[in-house]
Design a protein around this motif. Structure first.
Motif, PDB file in Angstrom:
ATOM      1  N   ALA A  66     -25.805  60.618 -21.610  1.00  7.73           N
ATOM      2  CA  ALA A  66     -26.219  61.947 -21.346  1.00  7.73           C
ATOM      3  C   ALA A  66     -26.515  61.978 -20.139  1.00  7.73           C
ATOM      4  O   ALA A  66     -26.316  63.165 -19.387  1.00  7.73           O
ATOM      5  CB  ALA A  66     -27.350  62.497 -22.996  1.00  7.73           C
ATOM      6  N   ASP A  67     -28.142  61.321 -20.017  1.00  4.02           N
ATOM      7  CA  ASP A  67     -28.431  61.437 -18.230  1.00  4.02           C
ATOM      8  C   ASP A  67     -28.917  59.989 -18.098  1.00  4.02           C
ATOM      9  O   ASP A  67     -29.042  59.368 -18.848  1.00  4.02           O
ATOM     10  CB  ASP A  67     -29.395  62.785 -18.805  1.00  4.02           C
ATOM     11  CG  ASP A  67     -30.594  62.295 -19.075  1.00  4.02           C
ATOM     12  OD1 ASP A  67     -30.999  61.533 -19.504  1.00  4.02           O
ATOM     13  OD2 ASP A  67     -31.255  62.647 -18.643  1.00  4.02           O
ATOM     14  N   GLY A 142     -39.130  71.829 -22.412  1.00  2.71           N
ATOM     15  CA  GLY A 142     -37.965  72.185 -23.822  1.00  2.71           C
ATOM     16  C   GLY A 142     -36.577  71.656 -22.962  1.00  2.71           C
ATOM     17  O   GLY A 142     -35.591  71.789 -22.442  1.00  2.71           O
ATOM     18  N   HIS A 143     -36.568  70.747 -21.806  1.00  2.56           N
ATOM     19  CA  HIS A 143     -35.337  70.296 -21.395  1.00  2.56           C
ATOM     20  C   HIS A 143     -35.298  68.892 -22.321  1.00  2.56           C
ATOM     21  O   HIS A 143     -35.800  68.611 -22.870  1.00  2.56           O
ATOM     22  CB  HIS A 143     -35.951  69.619 -19.779  1.00  2.56           C
ATOM     23  CG  HIS A 143     -37.087  68.217 -20.120  1.00  2.56           C
ATOM     24  ND1 HIS A 143     -38.002  67.699 -19.847  1.00  2.56           N
ATOM     25  CD2 HIS A 143     -36.165  66.724 -19.570  1.00  2.56           C
ATOM     26  CE1 HIS A 143     -37.963  66.763 -20.151  1.00  2.56           C
ATOM     27  NE2 HIS A 143     -36.119  65.750 -19.907  1.00  2.56           N
ATOM     28  N   THR A 144     -33.828  69.057 -22.170  1.00  2.00           N
ATOM     29  CA  THR A 144     -32.743  68.414 -22.671  1.00  2.00           C
ATOM     30  C   THR A 144     -31.975  67.268 -21.688  1.00  2.00           C
ATOM     31  O   THR A 144     -31.412  68.092 -21.322  1.00  2.00           O
ATOM     32  CB  THR A 144     -32.765  68.284 -23.875  1.00  2.00           C
ATOM     33  OG1 THR A 144     -31.868  67.456 -25.220  1.00  2.00           O
ATOM     34  CG2 THR A 144     -30.801  69.253 -23.970  1.00  2.00           C
ATOM     35  N   ALA A 145     -31.649  66.262 -21.692  1.00  2.00           N
ATOM     36  CA  ALA A 145     -30.912  65.152 -21.009  1.00  2.00           C
ATOM     37  C   ALA A 145     -31.529  65.545 -19.728  1.00  2.00           C
ATOM     38  O   ALA A 145     -32.594  65.631 -19.925  1.00  2.00           O
ATOM     39  CB  ALA A 145     -29.624  65.613 -20.990  1.00  2.00           C
ATOM     40  N   SER A 146     -30.686  65.904 -18.826  1.00  2.00           N
ATOM     41  CA  SER A 146     -31.520  65.866 -17.425  1.00  2.00           C
ATOM     42  C   SER A 146     -30.847  67.895 -17.654  1.00  2.00           C
ATOM     43  O   SER A 146     -30.677  68.343 -15.959  1.00  2.00           O
ATOM     44  CB  SER A 146     -31.303  65.205 -16.082  1.00  2.00           C
ATOM     45  OG  SER A 146     -31.590  64.385 -16.222  1.00  2.00           O
ATOM     46  N   LEU A 147     -30.698  68.657 -17.789  1.00  2.00           N
ATOM     47  CA  LEU A 147     -31.026  69.774 -17.984  1.00  2.00           C
ATOM     48  C   LEU A 147     -32.390  70.571 -17.953  1.00  2.00           C
ATOM     49  O   LEU A 147     -32.623  70.088 -19.504  1.00  2.00           O
ATOM     50  CB  LEU A 147     -30.436  70.485 -19.098  1.00  2.00           C
ATOM     51  CG  LEU A 147     -29.238  69.630 -19.444  1.00  2.00           C
ATOM     52  CD1 LEU A 147     -27.862  70.445 -20.702  1.00  2.00           C
ATOM     53  CD2 LEU A 147     -28.222  70.553 -17.747  1.00  2.00           C
ATOM     54  N   VAL A 153     -27.445  75.643 -14.412  1.00  2.00           N
ATOM     55  CA  VAL A 153     -26.321  74.924 -15.145  1.00  2.00           C
ATOM     56  C   VAL A 153     -24.751  75.277 -14.753  1.00  2.00           C
ATOM     57  O   VAL A 153     -24.366  76.182 -15.181  1.00  2.00           O
ATOM     58  CB  VAL A 153     -26.346  74.925 -16.734  1.00  2.00           C
ATOM     59  CG1 VAL A 153     -25.426  73.772 -17.652  1.00  2.00           C
ATOM     60  CG2 VAL A 153     -27.876  74.139 -16.936  1.00  2.00           C
ATOM     61  N   ASP A 154     -24.033  74.767 -14.282  1.00  2.00           N
ATOM     62  CA  ASP A 154     -22.715  75.045 -13.624  1.00  2.00           C
ATOM     63  C   ASP A 154     -21.830  74.782 -14.911  1.00  2.00           C
ATOM     64  O   ASP A 154     -21.807  73.421 -15.474  1.00  2.00           O
ATOM     65  CB  ASP A 154     -22.107  74.352 -12.458  1.00  2.00           C
ATOM     66  CG  ASP A 154     -20.884  74.156 -12.028  1.00  2.00           C
ATOM     67  OD1 ASP A 154     -19.931  75.169 -12.718  1.00  2.00           O
ATOM     68  OD2 ASP A 154     -20.446  73.806 -10.822  1.00  2.00           O
ATOM     69  N   ALA A 155     -21.278  75.762 -15.644  1.00  2.00           N
ATOM     70  CA  ALA A 155     -20.881  75.027 -16.960  1.00  2.00           C
ATOM     71  C   ALA A 155     -19.193  74.843 -17.089  1.00  2.00           C
ATOM     72  O   ALA A 155     -18.567  74.851 -17.539  1.00  2.00           O
ATOM     73  CB  ALA A 155     -20.790  76.778 -17.556  1.00  2.00           C
ATOM     74  N   THR A 177     -23.397  68.230 -19.351  1.00  2.00           N
ATOM     75  CA  THR A 177     -23.381  69.678 -18.915  1.00  2.00           C
ATOM     76  C   THR A 177     -23.142  70.389 -20.671  1.00  2.00           C
ATOM     77  O   THR A 177     -22.246  69.250 -21.360  1.00  2.00           O
ATOM     78  CB  THR A 177     -22.328  70.600 -18.107  1.00  2.00           C
ATOM     79  OG1 THR A 177     -21.017  70.064 -18.579  1.00  2.00           O
ATOM     80  CG2 THR A 177     -23.395  70.173 -16.018  1.00  2.00           C
ATOM     81  N   PRO A 178     -23.821  70.735 -20.454  1.00  2.15           N
ATOM     82  CA  PRO A 178     -23.301  71.214 -22.012  1.00  2.15           C
ATOM     83  C   PRO A 178     -22.149  71.799 -22.680  1.00  2.15           C
ATOM     84  O   PRO A 178     -21.428  71.566 -23.613  1.00  2.15           O
ATOM     85  CB  PRO A 178     -24.189  72.983 -22.101  1.00  2.15           C
ATOM     86  CG  PRO A 178     -24.936  72.839 -21.006  1.00  2.15           C
ATOM     87  CD  PRO A 178     -24.774  71.658 -20.212  1.00  2.15           C
ATOM     88  N   LYS A 179     -21.434  71.601 -21.870  1.00  2.00           N
ATOM     89  CA  LYS A 179     -19.781  72.012 -22.038  1.00  2.00           C
ATOM     90  C   LYS A 179     -18.980  70.736 -22.796  1.00  2.00           C
ATOM     91  O   LYS A 179     -18.350  70.366 -23.996  1.00  2.00           O
ATOM     92  CB  LYS A 179     -18.688  71.850 -21.303  1.00  2.00           C
ATOM     93  CG  LYS A 179     -18.713  71.163 -20.307  1.00  2.00           C
ATOM     94  CD  LYS A 179     -17.725  72.008 -18.701  1.00  2.00           C
ATOM     95  CE  LYS A 179     -16.336  71.843 -18.959  1.00  2.00           C
ATOM     96  NZ  LYS A 179     -15.502  71.969 -18.024  1.00  2.00           N
TER      97      LYS A 179
END
Ligand code: 6PG
Length: 249
Positions: A66-67, A142-147, A153-155, A177-179
């Motif tokens: 995931a990261d 509150g971060h997750t993975a490296s977000l 966040v470039d979706a 990324t979230p997508k």
């Protein structure tokens, strides 16, 4: 969304291993392979150490991340290195099924090259795989993975190069990324410890949607499910109605 509250990190890790094995069995019987994305950090370490004893069809498993932190793979900060030492070296997974981020490249290059790796497993019309399972953690912030909070966040791209300082961990990273996360079939968040309690309560509060400051809130798979596996310390600040609604593990 489903929340499981477990007594402690050990119980939570055992439940996560069972979830992993069941999810692998289902994916392998339905699609012939199991695509899983791992995270790093302290929380998944004990789950990783339990995995070699789990009934998993390792030859059909493909592992992704995931990261990843941009350090050489033998650096103690490498997420790949952590998983390799904890379980990958101990199970019968073919070497070509381990899809690590090329973390010794420059972050932008590593990110591009990982997007290419993902495209080799794309489930059209997506240009990346639909993961059977993604394991995520959540930071105290509150971060997750490296977000990370405040980072853009470039979706539009499946992977991103990110620079973020968190605790004493390597700052240059590559993240999905979230997508990509939101196309997954199953996502588990593993959250342990009192230091996460306040943030967890904010992240799970539907009336407080602030993904820029709480990036874990960006995770809501469209055709999949999220299970929060948390321990009692991490759950200690959840409102009582939420604790009553979900089973204590
Ligand atoms: C990383 C992780 C990261 C992690 C959280 C939680 O590479 O640093 O993937 O997102 O999951 O920081 O880490 P802990 O489990 O150590 O709290």
């Amino acid at each position: 969304m489903n929340i499981q509250i477990h007594k402690n990190l050990e119980a939570l890790s055992r439940a996560a291993v069972e979830f992993f094995a069941a999810s692998a069995a289902q994916a392998i019987s339905e699609r012939g392979r199991f695509l899983v994305a791992l995270s790093g950090g302290k929380t998944p370490q004990s789950m990783f150490q339990m995995l070699p004893d789990a009934p998993v069809g390792w030859p059909r498993v493909h592992v992704f991340w995931a990261d990843e932190r941009c350090v050489p793979s033998d650096d103690p900060g490498s997420n790949y290195g952590q998983a390799r030492r904890a379980f990958l070296d101990k199970v019968k997974i073919p070497e070509e099924n381990v899809h690590r981020v090329q973390s010794d490249l420059e972050p932008a290059e590593a990110s591009k090259s990982y997007a290419l790796t993902l495209s080799g497993f794309a489930e059209p019309p997506l240009e990346f795989p639909r993961f059977d399972l993604v394991l995520l953690g959540m930071g105290d912030d509150g971060h997750t993975a490296s977000l990370f909070p405040g980072s853009e966040v470039d979706a539009s791209t499946p992977t991103l190069a990110v620079t973020a300082q968190y605790q004493d961990r390597p700052a240059n990273r590559v993240t999905l990324t979230p997508k990509v996360f939101n196309a997954a079939r199953q996502i588990i968040f593993l959250v342990s410890g009192e230091s996460k309690a306040e943030t967890l309560a904010r992240v799970l509060d539907d009336e407080n949607y602030q993904p820029e400051t709480l990036p874990a809130q960006r995770i809501h798979p469209l055709g999949g499910a999220v299970t929060w596996m948390v321990d009692e310390d991490a759950a200690s600040k959840l409102p009582r109605r939420m604790k009553q609604k979900f089973c204590e593990g």
